[in-house]
Write an enzyme that holds these catalytic residues in place. Structure first.
Site, PDB file in Angstrom:
ATOM      1  N   ILE A  49       0.654  -1.238   0.033  1.00 38.27           N
ATOM      2  CA  ILE A  49      -0.030  -0.127  -0.012  1.00 38.27           C
ATOM      3  C   ILE A  49       0.896   1.233   0.088  1.00 38.27           C
ATOM      4  O   ILE A  49       2.019   1.362   0.690  1.00 38.27           O
ATOM      5  CB  ILE A  49      -0.964   0.023   1.252  1.00 38.27           C
ATOM      6  CG1 ILE A  49      -1.312  -1.249   1.480  1.00 38.27           C
ATOM      7  CG2 ILE A  49      -1.681   1.231   1.199  1.00 38.27           C
ATOM      8  CD1 ILE A  49      -2.616  -1.672   0.862  1.00 38.27           C
ATOM      9  N   LYS A  50       0.507   2.039  -0.705  1.00 33.70           N
ATOM     10  CA  LYS A  50       1.103   3.539  -0.848  1.00 33.70           C
ATOM     11  C   LYS A  50       0.228   4.612  -0.129  1.00 33.70           C
ATOM     12  O   LYS A  50      -1.190   4.593  -0.540  1.00 33.70           O
ATOM     13  CB  LYS A  50       1.350   4.053  -2.214  1.00 33.70           C
ATOM     14  CG  LYS A  50       1.760   5.533  -2.285  1.00 33.70           C
ATOM     15  CD  LYS A  50       2.351   5.553  -3.756  1.00 33.70           C
ATOM     16  CE  LYS A  50       2.649   7.142  -3.914  1.00 33.70           C
ATOM     17  NZ  LYS A  50       3.098   7.522  -5.504  1.00 33.70           N
ATOM     18  N   THR A  51       0.589   5.234   0.938  1.00 34.42           N
ATOM     19  CA  THR A  51      -0.061   6.185   1.488  1.00 34.42           C
ATOM     20  C   THR A  51       0.606   7.314   2.050  1.00 34.42           C
ATOM     21  O   THR A  51       1.613   7.293   1.759  1.00 34.42           O
ATOM     22  CB  THR A  51      -1.128   5.522   2.455  1.00 34.42           C
ATOM     23  OG1 THR A  51      -1.985   6.485   3.332  1.00 34.42           O
ATOM     24  CG2 THR A  51       0.084   5.116   3.750  1.00 34.42           C
TER      25      THR A  51
END
Ligand code: R5P
Length: 297
Positions: free
Chosen positions: A206-208
């Site tokens: 996940i990219k956040t």
């Protein structure tokens, strides 16, 4: 058929040692223990088996912003930075035209599109790349933007799930990208919700964005998290953000504007890599940035 007679009897079964995939943390990527070999091989191109972390260079901005400061000429801006990063995150148009195939870096292929900065609501996207073309490009992962809490939430979740299904058929992981809609606040509560949702849909990492209590966001997410850079900050602050994220358990940085809009993109990329792979703290990394920048004059 090999000759069977005369072979030394096999006996070194080491029965006291459990089979590696079922022992704790035998694979260096969080949550990936039970994936197939091809998926693990691709994840190992993204996350260094040595540090467990990744430096990703994001230059997919044009798909939504057109020509962006620092990326007016992809063919000039990107190639010098390639040796310093693990992963290139970009559109297929940028990769095919401006990245030499001999670079041999992992590719996070931007696979969603559908709006632009001209739209008030940018949350309505579609899947914009066929899985066959992703395979043709030898993508190490497929990147899909997901708009939790925005008008386009349902369709962006469908894009993510359809892409995960397509990628799973061929052992290609999917990167779930958390987008923050105009109506959403960048709170810990929002990022806890969005990152966990994407992981439960099956995103492989996940990219956040970095936020307060980031270690809680990391702990509640069963797959690795990498942080986005966001708007350009002074170099010292951007390095501090990267350091804090890694300290809180992020497994990497997927940075764009804070690299290619930096006064010295190469020094910035090298300094980020020191934090991500070599455990530099923020101050040491900033000193290193200043030294490297001076040497390049
Ligand atoms: C987000 O979905 C896109 O990948 C962006 O292009 C990326 O996050 C931008 O990177 P940065 O915020 O570090 O400029």
């Amino acid at each position: 058929m090999a000759e069977q007679s005369g072979n030394i009897e096999s006996k070194n079964f080491t029965l006291e040692t459990p089979f590696a995939p079922y022992s704790t943390n035998s694979f260096h990527v969080k949550g990936a223990e039970n994936y197939d070999w091809g998926m693990k091989d691709r994840l190992s191109r993204i996350f260094s088996p040595k540090s467990g972390n990744t430096v990703m260079l994001a230059f997919d901005h044009g798909y939504i912003m057109g020509s962006t400061t620092g990326l007016e000429r992809l063919d000039i801006a990107i190639p010098p930075l390639i040796p310093e990063v693990d992963v290139l995150m970009a559109t297929r148009g940028a990769i095919r035209t401006c990245v030499p195939p001999s670079s041999n870096k992992a590719l996070a292929l931007r696979c969603s599109a559908g709006s632009s900065v001209l739209d008030d609501d940018m949350s309505h996207e579609n899947i914009a790349v066929d899985i066959e073309d992703a395979i043709r490009l030898n993508a190490s992962c497929l990147a899909i933007q997901t708009f939790i809490g925005s008008p386009g939430q349902a369709s962006s979740i469908k894009n993510l799930c359809d892409t995960i299904d397509a990628g799973n058929r061929f052992g290609i992981p999917t990167l779930g990208v958390v987008a923050v809609g105009k109506q959403m606040e960048r709170t810990t509560k929002f990022f806890l919700l969005a990152t966990r949702m994407l992981a439960e849909f099956g995103a492989h990492f996940i990219k956040t964005y970095y936020c307060e209590d980031f270690e809680r966001v990391v702990a509640a997410c069963p797959v690795p998290i990498v942080i986005a850079g966001g708007k350009k900050l002074p170099e010292k602050d951007a390095l501090e953000m990267a350091y804090n994220a890694i300290r809180c358990g992020a497994r990497g940085v997927d940075m764009g504007r804070n690299i290619f809009q930096s006064e010295c993109p190469l020094a910035m990329t090298k300094s980020i890599s020191k934090i991500v792979h070599e455990q530099y703290d923020a101050k040491t990394a900033y000193d290193y940035y200043l030294e490297t920048k001076i040497k390049r004059r």
